[in-house]
Enzyme design. Structure first.
Site, PDB file in Angstrom:
ATOM      1  N   SER A 153      -9.574  -0.928   7.262  1.00 16.46           N
ATOM      2  CA  SER A 153      -9.081  -0.765   5.890  1.00 16.46           C
ATOM      3  C   SER A 153      -8.369  -1.960   5.292  1.00 16.46           C
ATOM      4  CB  SER A 153      -8.145   0.434   5.806  1.00 16.46           C
ATOM      5  OG  SER A 153      -8.905   1.598   5.709  1.00 16.46           O
ATOM      6  N   LYS A 208       0.842  -1.198   0.000  1.00 17.19           N
ATOM      7  CA  LYS A 208       0.000   0.000   0.000  1.00 17.19           C
ATOM      8  C   LYS A 208       0.880   1.251   0.000  1.00 17.19           C
ATOM      9  CE  LYS A 208      -3.862   1.963   2.682  1.00 17.19           C
ATOM     10  NZ  LYS A 208      -4.706   1.771   3.889  1.00 17.19           N
ATOM     11  N   SER A 237      -9.638   1.497   3.093  1.00 17.29           N
ATOM     12  CA  SER A 237      -8.865   2.283   2.170  1.00 17.29           C
ATOM     13  C   SER A 237      -7.823   1.499   1.387  1.00 17.29           C
ATOM     14  CB  SER A 237      -8.147   3.388   2.947  1.00 17.29           C
ATOM     15  OG  SER A 237      -7.248   2.824   3.888  1.00 17.29           O
TER      16      SER A 237
HETATM   17  N1  GLN Z   1     -12.972   3.448   6.631  1.00 19.87           N
HETATM   18  C1  GLN Z   1     -12.359   3.882   7.837  1.00 19.87           C
HETATM   19  C2  GLN Z   1     -12.038   5.359   7.757  1.00 19.87           C
HETATM   20  O1  GLN Z   1     -12.382   5.930   6.796  1.00 19.87           O
HETATM   21  C3  GLN Z   1     -11.142   3.069   8.132  1.00 19.87           C
HETATM   22  C4  GLN Z   1      -9.944   3.545   7.457  1.00 19.87           C
HETATM   23  C5  GLN Z   1      -8.724   2.728   7.766  1.00 19.87           C
HETATM   24  O2  GLN Z   1      -8.810   1.681   8.382  1.00 19.87           O
HETATM   25  N2  GLN Z   1      -7.585   3.262   7.375  1.00 19.87           N
HETATM   26  O3  GLN Z   1     -11.469   5.925   8.619  1.00 19.87           O
END
Ligand code: GLN
Length: 490
Positions: free
Chosen positions: A180, A81, A156
């Site tokens: 994410s 990532k 994400s």
């Molecule tokens: N979807 C969650 C957020 O928007 C989790 C994001 C993540 O785990 N980086 O914060």
């Protein structure tokens, strides 16, 4: 792309070369990127150079007539990532504000993968600074879901999930602050593992919410996930929040016998807001565990209903502080036509950050401001403790808690973009693990009537990754998830 152990065996036996393996991954990444947009950088030259070096070492051992005893990931291609630092490649975090930045060092997890012989083929697309559940917040366009390109891959870490789901690489790293890794794994039909907070070093992972962030693993089976986890885990002097807890040999612990293990189910979590097909899939998974000899027990997580509110206070508070460093001085991007220092800061941040990041900085600054700190931030921290206690009570009765990973299968692009709250609610099942610090894994368990993957989530006590992987392996052995998206690279 085959699973790690098959690949490694074929490399060692000389049936394929490291170069051919890595080249196949790079070719697939380049070819499928036109459709999927999963990679922000593909490092063909760097990956092939490294493959050749590893190949040369391998043949010098083989030519000397020795049976090579090789590091565990020799020649295995992996995708990372784009918020995890890899020397020689960009780190953009899916944002314009970094420039992109080229870090002069490797994250600890990357050093450990490289020492084990892995080959990084590229950096994957993600929501800007890992903020999002659909990948639509990337400054470089969203990743498409390999199962249906009109749908989101989740977020994400959508690029890493898509790269594994599409068969480009056997494994990939992502980061999980509130789901994410697990949520995109669920939407893309692969395994996504978020370790216990403190299991994997965060050194070289760009910070979002420091008390929540963990690097996690995408894979197609429990063995591959175990191999990667055991490579990257353990104490790191560069990250004081890594724990001095011995790292088990996760692959050895992968027994399929789960007779007598106890799985907790909270029926309150299977009610309102949950897609009917997901509910049915989870009930089938519960039955499958019963058939495998597990005992199902009722658990109660009474504070889970506050988790989204608590998460979006704590995560934004930490993000507002962590993102203060992007000021046009320290990293890549700087706005032009800003004669005075304050203007330069303001314009750089205005032009460099996208809408969701700005929303979070404002929310986080608000909940930390003098007049509201007690009402929001402090209150949220108190509820966080109650949630931890909920998990402690639940784990006194069971080895793991089973929930859905995401309330729905992959949704369409644009469906939730105008409604941030609807988007935040997507994280309802995943944020609890980060708030409590416990590990979680998402495992594919069904396909919807539209042919979209559905994932189940298993959550365990601190340091119980071996248990989660064992439950995963037992399930996958009995119910192999053989479906593949149409564009599977092989
Ligand atoms: N979807 C969650 C957020 O928007 C989790 C994001 C993540 O785990 N980086 O914060």
């Amino acid at each position: 792309m085959e699973l790690i152990l098959n690949l490694r065996d074929r490399i060692v036996r000389g049936e394929t070369s490291v170069r051919a393996t890595v080249e196949a991954a790079v070719d697939a990444a380049e070819k499928l990127n036109e459709t999927l947009n999963a990679f922000l950088e593909i490092d063909r030259e760097g990956a092939l150079n490294r493959a050749d070096k590893i190949g040369a070492q391998l043949s010098s051992v083989t030519n000397a007539g020795e049976t090579p005893s090789l590091p565990s990931l020799t020649g295995i291609p992996i995708a990372i990532k784009d918020n995890i630092c890899v020397r020689g490649m960009q780190t953009s975090c899916g944002s314009r504000i970094l420039g992109p930045y080229h870090p002069p060092y490797n994250a600890t997890a990357i050093d450990r993968l490289l020492n084990a012989g892995a080959v990084v083929i590229g950096k994957t697309n993600c929501d800007e600074f890992a903020m999002g559940s659909s990948n639509e917040n990337s400054a470089f366009g969203p990743v498409k879901n390999p199962w249906d390109t009109s749908r989101v891959p989740g977020g994400s870490s959508g690029g890493s999930a898509a790269a594994v789901a599409a068969g480009i690489v056997p494994v990939a790293l992502g980061s999980d602050t509130g789901g994410s890794v697990r949520q995109p794994a669920s939407l893309c039909g692969v395994i996504g593992l978020k370790p216990t907070y403190g299991r994997v070093s965060r050194y070289g992972l760009v910070a979002f919410g420091s008390s929540l962030d963990q690097i996690g693993v995408f894979a197609r089976n429990a063995t591959d996930a175990a191999l990667i986890l055991q490579t990257i885990s353990g104490r790191d002097p560069h990250d004081a929040t890594t724990a001095d807890v011995a790292v088990p040999d996760y692959t050895h612990e992968l027994k399929n016998d789960i007779q007598g293990m106890r799985i907790g189910v909270s029926h309150a979590l299977l009610g309102e807001g949950l897609d009917e097909e997901v509910r049915v899939a989870i009930e089938k998974a519960i039955d499958a565990y019963k058939d495998l000899g597990a005992e199902i027990v009722d658990v109660d997580l009474p504070h889970a209903k506050y988790a989204i509110a608590v998460y979006y206070i704590i995560a934004t508070a930490e993000a507002s502080s962590n993102l203060a460093r992007y000021d046009g001085v320290r990293y890549g991007f700087r706005a032009e036509e800003a004669p005075a220092l304050r203007d330069m800061y303001r314009k750089t941040r205005d032009q460099g950050f996208g809408a969701e990041v700005k929303r979070r900085i404002m929310l986080g600054t608000y909940v930390l401001s003098a007049g509201y700190y007690d009402a929001y931030y402090l209150k949220a921290q108190k509820v966080r403790m109650l949630l931890r206690q909920d998990f402690a009570n639940a784990f006194a009765k069971c080895d793991a808690v089973l929930t859905p990973t995401s309330p729905t299968p992959a949704f369409k692009f644009g469906e939730k973009m105008d409604d941030p709250l609807a988007m935040y609610l997507n994280d309802i099942y995943t944020v609890t693990a980060n708030l409590a610090g416990v590990p979680g894994i998402s495992v594919p368990c069904a396909l919807s009537s539209q042919g979209l993957p559905i994932g189940m989530q298993l959550l365990g006590p601190y340091w119980s990754e071996a248990t989660l992987l064992r439950l995963t392996s037992a399930y996958q052995t009995a119910h192999s998830f053989t479906a593949r998206p149409e564009i599977f690279a092989g």
